[in-house]
Structures are given as C-alpha cells and as structure tokens.
Design an enzyme around this catalytic site. Sequence first.
Site, PDB file in Angstrom:
ATOM      1  N   ARG A   6      17.653  -4.472  -6.411  1.00  6.97           N
ATOM      2  CA  ARG A   6      16.888  -5.608  -6.955  1.00  6.97           C
ATOM      3  C   ARG A   6      17.776  -6.850  -7.029  1.00  6.97           C
ATOM      4  O   ARG A   6      17.327  -7.963  -6.741  1.00  6.97           O
ATOM      5  CB  ARG A   6      16.285  -5.241  -8.323  1.00  6.97           C
ATOM      6  CG  ARG A   6      15.109  -4.279  -8.185  1.00  6.97           C
ATOM      7  CD  ARG A   6      14.362  -4.062  -9.486  1.00  6.97           C
ATOM      8  NE  ARG A   6      14.913  -3.018 -10.332  1.00  6.97           N
ATOM      9  CZ  ARG A   6      14.682  -1.712 -10.196  1.00  6.97           C
ATOM     10  NH1 ARG A   6      13.877  -1.270  -9.247  1.00  6.97           N
ATOM     11  NH2 ARG A   6      15.221  -0.828 -11.018  1.00  6.97           N
ATOM     12  N   PHE A  12       5.943  -0.751   1.420  1.00  7.39           N
ATOM     13  CA  PHE A  12       6.084   0.345   0.454  1.00  7.39           C
ATOM     14  C   PHE A  12       6.496  -0.260  -0.897  1.00  7.39           C
ATOM     15  O   PHE A  12       7.507   0.112  -1.494  1.00  7.39           O
ATOM     16  CB  PHE A  12       7.126   1.384   0.914  1.00  7.39           C
ATOM     17  CG  PHE A  12       6.852   1.965   2.271  1.00  7.39           C
ATOM     18  CD1 PHE A  12       5.907   2.976   2.428  1.00  7.39           C
ATOM     19  CD2 PHE A  12       7.517   1.496   3.394  1.00  7.39           C
ATOM     20  CE1 PHE A  12       5.652   3.518   3.683  1.00  7.39           C
ATOM     21  CE2 PHE A  12       7.268   2.028   4.648  1.00  7.39           C
ATOM     22  CZ  PHE A  12       6.343   3.046   4.805  1.00  7.39           C
ATOM     23  N   ASP A  23       1.205  -1.420   0.216  1.00  2.00           N
ATOM     24  CA  ASP A  23       1.352  -0.040  -0.262  1.00  2.00           C
ATOM     25  C   ASP A  23       0.020   0.661  -0.056  1.00  2.00           C
ATOM     26  O   ASP A  23      -1.035   0.032  -0.112  1.00  2.00           O
ATOM     27  CB  ASP A  23       1.753  -0.005  -1.749  1.00  2.00           C
ATOM     28  CG  ASP A  23       2.424   1.315  -2.130  1.00  2.00           C
ATOM     29  OD1 ASP A  23       3.670   1.360  -2.206  1.00  2.00           O
ATOM     30  OD2 ASP A  23       1.698   2.312  -2.336  1.00  2.00           O
ATOM     31  N   SER A  24       0.085   1.980   0.159  1.00  3.70           N
ATOM     32  CA  SER A  24      -1.162   2.721   0.363  1.00  3.70           C
ATOM     33  C   SER A  24      -1.822   3.080  -0.965  1.00  3.70           C
ATOM     34  O   SER A  24      -2.943   3.571  -0.984  1.00  3.70           O
ATOM     35  CB  SER A  24      -0.883   3.991   1.166  1.00  3.70           C
ATOM     36  OG  SER A  24       0.077   4.775   0.497  1.00  3.70           O
ATOM     37  N   ALA A  83       1.229   1.759   5.813  1.00  2.00           N
ATOM     38  CA  ALA A  83       2.260   0.817   6.274  1.00  2.00           C
ATOM     39  C   ALA A  83       2.412   0.820   7.795  1.00  2.00           C
ATOM     40  O   ALA A  83       2.590  -0.228   8.408  1.00  2.00           O
ATOM     41  CB  ALA A  83       3.594   1.163   5.624  1.00  2.00           C
ATOM     42  N   ASP A 105      11.077   0.305   2.188  1.00  3.20           N
ATOM     43  CA  ASP A 105      11.537   1.354   1.267  1.00  3.20           C
ATOM     44  C   ASP A 105      10.543   2.514   1.241  1.00  3.20           C
ATOM     45  O   ASP A 105       9.848   2.730   0.240  1.00  3.20           O
ATOM     46  CB  ASP A 105      11.702   0.740  -0.140  1.00  3.20           C
ATOM     47  CG  ASP A 105      12.281   1.726  -1.143  1.00  3.20           C
ATOM     48  OD1 ASP A 105      12.882   2.729  -0.729  1.00  3.20           O
ATOM     49  OD2 ASP A 105      12.128   1.480  -2.352  1.00  3.20           O
ATOM     50  N   CYS A 143      15.504   7.420   1.419  1.00  2.00           N
ATOM     51  CA  CYS A 143      15.807   8.161   0.186  1.00  2.00           C
ATOM     52  C   CYS A 143      15.758   9.663   0.452  1.00  2.00           C
ATOM     53  O   CYS A 143      15.633  10.454  -0.474  1.00  2.00           O
ATOM     54  CB  CYS A 143      14.870   7.748  -0.946  1.00  2.00           C
ATOM     55  SG  CYS A 143      13.152   8.133  -0.643  1.00  2.00           S
TER      56      CYS A 143
END
Length: 396
Positions: free
Chosen positions: A214, A230, A252-253, A280, A300, A340
């Site tokens: 951030r 995302f 975003d979904s 996305a 992300d 991630c």
Amino acid sequence: MPPTSSVWLKPAAERSLARRHPWVFSGAVTRVEGSPEAGDTVLVKGADGTSLGWAAYSPASRIRARMWTFDPAETVTPSFVAARAGAAAARRSALLAGGLTDSARLVFSEADGVPGLVADRYGDTIVCQLTAVGADAWREVLADALFALPGVECVYERSDADVREREGLQARVGLMRGRAPSPTLVANEGGFRFAVEVEGGHKTGFYLDQRDARAAVAQWAPGRRVLNVFSYTGAFSVIAARAGAAAITSIDSSGPALAVAARNATLNGVDIGELVEADAFTALRGLRDRAKQYDLILLDPPKLANSEQQLDKASRAYKDLNLLAAKLLAPGGVLMTWSCSGAMTMDLFQKVVAGAALDARRELRIIGRLHQPSDHPVPLSFPEAEYLKGLILEAE
Ligand code: SAH
C-alpha cells in the site's frame, strides 16, 4: 495422562528435523507406536530411537506431524501453547505501538511456532483461523491466550479455509470469546480506515499482508491513470485516490467486495472512480480490444496454485494476466504484479512475467520487489512461510 505415543522416522527425515524444519511427511514415518488421535502430542523418534522432539499428530494429512518443539525435554502443556501465542503477539508490539497501524497478524502459524494458528488483530478484535488438528486440539487454550491480550474485546473464529479439509476438520465459524465483532470494524493504517469484513470477507476480513505494498502504491499513483485488477475491497484504489491518481478503475468478480470498496471510499472521503464487477481475464481482454492505456496497473490475483502440481496451469494463468497487463501499460507506465501462491517462487514468477513481457513485445525493467510485511515472517528453517511476492516494473 495417556501413555505417550511415538512416531518413528526414516533417517532421511531426521536430517530435515535436524535443520529444524517443522513438518514430518507421511512418507517419512516408518511406524507409529500407541494409538494417537488427531491433534495429540506425540514423541518423534529417529530411526535409532533417539527422541527428536514433540509434534502434533495429524493422521489425515500428508503432513503427518507438525513439530511443537525440537527439545524432547520440553512438555507441551496449556501454558507452553499459550506462551507460544503470547510470544508471537509480543513480537508485533513494536509494529502496533509505532503509530502506523492498529492491525497486524499476531500469529503466523509455523512461522511463529504455533502450527495451524493464524490470528489477525484489528483494533480490539482478533480473527483467527485454525487450520491444523494440532492447533485445533488446543483451541480453548489459544482462544483464552488471545483474549487475555491487552485491549482485546472479541476473538472470532473464521476456520472456513479449504485447508481444514486436508486435516480432516470441518469448517468452524463463530464467536470464541468476548462480544460479537462490530459490523463497522475498521483497520486503521497510515491514516486510512479500511472496513474489515470479519464474518463475510476473505480470509480474516482484510489483506493485512499487502501493507507494505500500500505504501508503494501511494508512491507510484500521483497523476496516473490507475487500473486495480482483483481489487477486493479497494484498499489500493483508496490509497491511489488519496495520493492524487488521475483516474481509477477497480475490477473484481465479487459484487459484495466492490460494495465494501465503495464504503471504503466514503470512509476515507475519496472518489475511487469506476468499480467493475467482472471476471478479470475477460475484462482485461475487453480493455485490450478497446486499446485502453493505464499508467499504473495493479495485478493481485487470488492464489492460483494451491500446490506444486498446479504450478504449470497457474503459470499459464499468471502469464496470461501479465501479458494483458503489459499490453495495457502506457509508455513509461508501472506494473505492480503479485503472486500469493506459496508454490511459486520469486524466481519462477519473474520468469513467467518475463515471458509475458516478451510476448507482449514490451521492455519492462524491475524497479522494485515486494514481499509480505514484517508481521508475516519467514523463518530461515521454514522457507515455505514465504508466499507473497511481487514485482514493480516500469515500461519503456
Ligand atoms: N488487492 C486486494 C486483494 C486481492 S484478493 C487487496 O489488497 O485488498 C483477490 C481478489 O480477486 C478477491 O477480491 C476475489 O474476489 C478476486 N477474484 C478472484 N477471481 C477473480 C476473477 N476471475 N476475476 C476478478 N476477480 C477475481
């Protein structure tokens, strides 16, 4: 006291324990003495019968035992387990007292010597996940230890993670100690307020692990057209808006996540622009077809590889996403891209992104790397704790 059960290892597995790696895989076990139940503490023995330490036994999991201690003279008691959690929380006190944030991961499982416990603190509330039978067996002790921390009013459980299945555990969600979590709970970080979705959100309700990122977004956003792919609840979008981005689009979904993004914008008194509920991959193709250009793209995605077996498929998905993003970058634009997935190393991730840039015919230079923050530590003896990695790339 029930009689001590023990797990006997092959010589090769002993070497792994000598390096203080905390996992005993099922294939490393030659025999089990006694009849330990899931979560019981067992004595781990080398091939010649030498005691190597104590572990939590997990009959359903490929990780058959997780080490509590490598010292056979220690005993795993309620006070031992509570002290482990307390020591982990104490290691975060400097971060929490520093004035930057009131929210941090207090306990990060194996990385803090409490295999299977994740505990995230948001102000006066702790949200925890018990993801292994060992920690689950000590749930009341751990809940008490967390509730005893200064200023804690609520301990809530979000053990709905899929990983529990691998341990033969049912999902478990609900209040553990104190009063119900506040529906208006926020994480206060760097002067921002981010809604924490304790009951309905992802993981424990907020992505604490992107704290360092951030700050990086704030650095690169001023004056730029930002595409936040995302976006979840729009933390990066709020940061970009406050930093003076020229325009922001968040994709975003999840409709509920975007609804919270709108709430986060209001909470922080900023306009975060366009919120797009879409897949996305499809949305990025659409933007490419319309020859859209952005000066800062944030990528992300959720964990795309749950294991090494899924790495090939995941690599193709990461490549696809990064290829599309590279095409959407304006000249001089910056791409921040993450993985991630623990199974994907920084090295492999960089290769995948390099392949994407090549196919997109864009020259991208690494101008920074991003990692999980200090409250998500990686023991040298347990590199598996490292899961979040990112690249900051600048286009020609
Ligand atoms: N960057 C966010 C965290 C992203 S988590 C933050 O800092 O808070 C990953 C997000 O991807 C989730 O919000 C999830 O809803 C979303 N997601 C998962 N699959 C998706 C897809 N195919 N298309 C768009 N969004 C998706």
